[in-house]
Scaffold this active site. Sequence first.
Site, short mmCIF file in Angstrom:
data_model
loop_
_atom_site.label_atom_id
_atom_site.label_comp_id
_atom_site.label_asym_id
_atom_site.label_seq_id
_atom_site.Cartn_x
_atom_site.Cartn_y
_atom_site.Cartn_z
N CYS A 69 -8.47 8.28 -12.95
CA CYS A 69 -7.14 7.79 -13.34
C CYS A 69 -7.17 6.59 -14.28
O CYS A 69 -6.40 6.53 -15.24
CB CYS A 69 -6.30 7.49 -12.11
SG CYS A 69 -6.82 6.08 -11.11
N HIS A 108 -4.45 3.73 -7.35
CA HIS A 108 -4.15 4.71 -8.39
C HIS A 108 -3.36 4.07 -9.53
O HIS A 108 -2.36 3.38 -9.30
CB HIS A 108 -3.35 5.88 -7.82
CG HIS A 108 -2.96 6.88 -8.87
ND1 HIS A 108 -3.89 7.55 -9.64
CD2 HIS A 108 -1.73 7.28 -9.31
CE1 HIS A 108 -3.26 8.33 -10.49
NE2 HIS A 108 -1.96 8.18 -10.32
N ASP A 125 2.05 9.77 -15.93
CA ASP A 125 0.76 9.74 -15.22
C ASP A 125 -0.06 10.94 -15.66
O ASP A 125 0.34 12.09 -15.40
CB ASP A 125 1.01 9.76 -13.72
CG ASP A 125 -0.27 9.61 -12.89
OD1 ASP A 125 -1.35 9.48 -13.49
OD2 ASP A 125 -0.15 9.62 -11.65
#
Length: 270
Positions: A69, A108, A125
């Site tokens: 991520c 995250h 995202d």
Amino acid sequence: MTLDLDAYLARIGWTGDPRPTVEVLRSLQRAHLLGIPFENLDPVLGSAPSLALDDLQAKLVRGGRGGYCYEHNTLFSAVLKRVGFSVTPLTARVLLGAAPGDIRPRTHMLMRVDVPGEPHPYLVDVGFGSIGALLEPVELVAGAELSDAPRHHRLVHSAHDGPLPMWELQAEKGGSWEPQYAFTLEPFEASDYEVINWHIATHPRSPFRQAVYAQHTRIGSHLALAGLDLVETADDGTVTERRLKDGAEALRVLADDFGVHLPEGTRLPE
């Protein structure tokens, strides 16, 4: 550190006029997910990935690799800023797979993106390694739903003790809503992600050090590798599972099916 926008767009197969509009934001996010896989191979092989833009471009854009991520969203943030969007980096607690009452740390990375002329910001995202990940941005409005076919998402507020509203991203699964992660709109800085990245990549109990995790969203299906377990989920919900023989077969699958190419002689844990 200079972003090579043309090389990035070629990597994800995106053509068009890169302007700061909702339509461009949607198509860039989907193209990124189709073009660059999720993978945690650096931590598994014993190193913390660099988040420097030049290194991210060398790895994800020119190097035949994916990332997790912090890598994906740091790179995508630089792209969006170049195009003309306003980007605020955020951090979430992953709820997917958590036991009741389990409070995980915020590990995250995700983004709030403001689009010129639009009344509401968007949650963006490209780095959540799960079939429940967003394929397109969703408006940051409580109760907002997104039919990012073949997926279906919504944003809700959830109760907590902090002073800022808590947002929760949910994905529809089997007719019910499954929590993915929760976050507030407090901005985070590059130095914050350096610390989180190092912790996730090097802590001996981090799941990203224990086994290979790779995800690849494809046209018509989603492919996931966890250790030696390979799962393909078609857009119609059909699931095909296979247990790979060993790390050598996993390397072949990563190259052939995920587009992830590692140096000759690499050995994966089994």
